[in-house]
Design an enzyme around this catalytic site. Structure first.
Site, PDB file in Angstrom:
ATOM      1  N   CYS A 137     -29.039 103.761  76.013  1.00 27.17           N
ATOM      2  CA  CYS A 137     -29.617 103.227  77.380  1.00 27.17           C
ATOM      3  C   CYS A 137     -31.005 102.764  77.166  1.00 27.17           C
ATOM      4  O   CYS A 137     -31.145 101.633  77.557  1.00 27.17           O
ATOM      5  CB  CYS A 137     -29.659 104.250  78.267  1.00 27.17           C
ATOM      6  SG  CYS A 137     -28.374 105.507  78.131  1.00 27.17           S
ATOM      7  N   ASP A 138     -31.912 103.175  76.418  1.00 26.91           N
ATOM      8  CA  ASP A 138     -33.392 102.781  76.275  1.00 26.91           C
ATOM      9  C   ASP A 138     -33.720 102.190  75.076  1.00 26.91           C
ATOM     10  O   ASP A 138     -34.837 101.716  74.973  1.00 26.91           O
ATOM     11  CB  ASP A 138     -34.086 103.994  76.772  1.00 26.91           C
ATOM     12  CG  ASP A 138     -33.700 104.491  78.049  1.00 26.91           C
ATOM     13  OD1 ASP A 138     -33.166 103.810  79.107  1.00 26.91           O
ATOM     14  OD2 ASP A 138     -33.774 105.854  78.186  1.00 26.91           O
ATOM     15  N   CYS A 156     -31.632 109.122  75.946  1.00 30.51           N
ATOM     16  CA  CYS A 156     -30.339 108.194  75.515  1.00 30.51           C
ATOM     17  C   CYS A 156     -30.921 107.063  74.726  1.00 30.51           C
ATOM     18  O   CYS A 156     -31.393 106.105  75.322  1.00 30.51           O
ATOM     19  CB  CYS A 156     -29.947 107.816  76.781  1.00 30.51           C
ATOM     20  SG  CYS A 156     -28.337 106.814  76.824  1.00 30.51           S
TER      21      CYS A 156
END
Ligand code: FAD
Ligand code: NAP
Length: 313
Positions: free
Chosen positions: A137-138, A134
């Site tokens: 997300c990261d 992701c």
């Protein structure tokens, strides 16, 4: 109480099914969602192919208003994981992961799909510690740093473009020299100066230490090994259908599925089991798009309304 309809999964398909069943007159409809409503598109950093929605929006932005729209017409959200869906006589039983059960006259299964693992050494060991699926997300953890992306589909290329905005460099590792992503996306990737293509190459190993990933070794078609020193590796190598809730105690599926485990449906989203409908990414021949998942959800809902009407009246 027996629900008119149980909807399992709260992505674009499930939320649209929830909107159409409740607005179409069914009174007791519950949508079960194990995480956050919105589905996998909430991980996307950019969506530009949902009709009528223009401008720079993320998947999260797109999905934000959907749950409240359904709730307005009476859809109940149960934020729970469904472990199993079964049927006895005309009644479906929804067994949640805490072992509580609820019954329903009909069910729409739309549990979507999940990111696949690429299968190289170190992938599982470093998952969540430098290996990710992701970018939204990261990606921020690698601001100003170099990262690697594995895959050659729409997701890999779109997320490589997203990461190129945050990171100093993106190595795009793909096992062939042509991509299955949309031509316009391939063009944007090739024109991006921050993206270096590493083609005809497959990951051999992600390595690192207690603090996380230090690099990835890839092998090309000639057998040469390239060692790419990066602290972050993002893998986007496709998805597997989430069909576990359909597996019965004896190991068989509740309805017919194909070799890939995708649910076989007709044009009204009917499965082989009366009263059970499937929608979105988990069905056969799914185009795997938000707009088509939402369309499936609407079709399944209309079919459920007719089914319940015939069953109870
Ligand atoms: P999903 O979105 O997968 O939703 C399924 C839901 O079911 C999830 O919320 C999950 O938590 C829930 N669930 C699963 N199992 C259970 C259970 N046992 N109990 C309860 N709940 C459960 N499509 C586009 O059209 N345009 C794009 O730009 C685009 N970009 C993408 C970018 C990325 C990074 C990804 C991963 C996908 C992208 N897609 C895009 C594809 C799109 O996201 C999917 O086609 C769409 O989300 C499918 O919707 P769905 O409702 O079928 O399934
Ligand atoms: P995908 O299209 O299945 O692509 C997976 C990629 O990973 C392929 O390039 C594949 O290589 C590669 N791959 C698979 N297994 C591998 C392994 N073990 N090691 C290395 N590489 C591996 O998956 P996706 O990109 O996630 O897309 C899924 C679906 O969602 C598609 O239908 C896509 O069109 C859709 N989607 C659409 C959009 C959009 O419309 N904007 C955005 C994202 C996703 P090969 O090419 O050699 O097989």
């Amino acid at each position: 109480m027996i629900l008119d309809c149980a909807i399992i999964g709260g992505g674009p398909a499930g939320l649209t099914a929830g909107l159409y069943t409740t607005r179409g007159g069914l009174e007791n409809v519950t949508m079960f969602e194990k995480g956050m409503p919105g589905g996998q598109i909430t991980q996307s950093s950019e969506i530009e192919n949902y009709p009528g929605v223009t401008g720079d929006i993320t998947g999260m932005d797109l999905m934000m208003p959907w749950p409240a729209q359904c709730q307005k017409f009476g859809l109940i959200h149960d934020m729970a994981e469904v472990r199993r869906l079964s049927k006895e006589g005309d009644i479906f039983t929804i067994t949640k992961s805490d072992d509580t059960t609820i019954q329903a006259h009909s069910a729409i299964i739309c549990t979507g799909s999940s990111p696949r693992r690429a299968g190289f050494k170190g992938e599982d060991e470093f998952f969540g510690r430098g290996v990710s699926t992701c970018a939204t997300c990261d990606g921020f953890f690698y601001k100003g740093k170099e990262v690697a992306v594995v895959g050659g589909g729409d997701t890999a290329l779109e997320e490589a473009l997203y990461l190129a905005k945050i990171c100093s460099k993106v190595y795009l590792i793909h096992r062939r020299d042509t991509f299955r992503a949309a031509p316009n996306t391939v063009k944007r990737v090739k024109e991006n100066e921050k993206i270096e293509l590493v083609l005809n190459s497959v990951p051999q190993e992600v390595y690192g230490d207690a603090s996380g990933v230090n690099g990835i070794k890839v092998k090309n078609n000639e057998g040469d090994i390239q060692d790419i020193g990066v602290p972050g590796v993002f893998t986007f190598v496709g998805n597997d259908v989430n069909n576990q809730t359909l597996i019965q105690e004896d190991g068989t599926f509740l309805c017919d599925v194909n070799e890939q485990g995708q649910v076989i449906v007709d044009l009204s989203m009917k499965t082989s089991l009366p009263g059970l409908f499937a929608a979105g990414d988990m069905r056969i021949e799914a185009p795997k798009q938000v707009v088509s998942a939402a369309g499936d959800g609407a079709v399944a809902a209309l079919s459920v309304i007719s089914y319940v009407d015939e069953l109870l009246n």
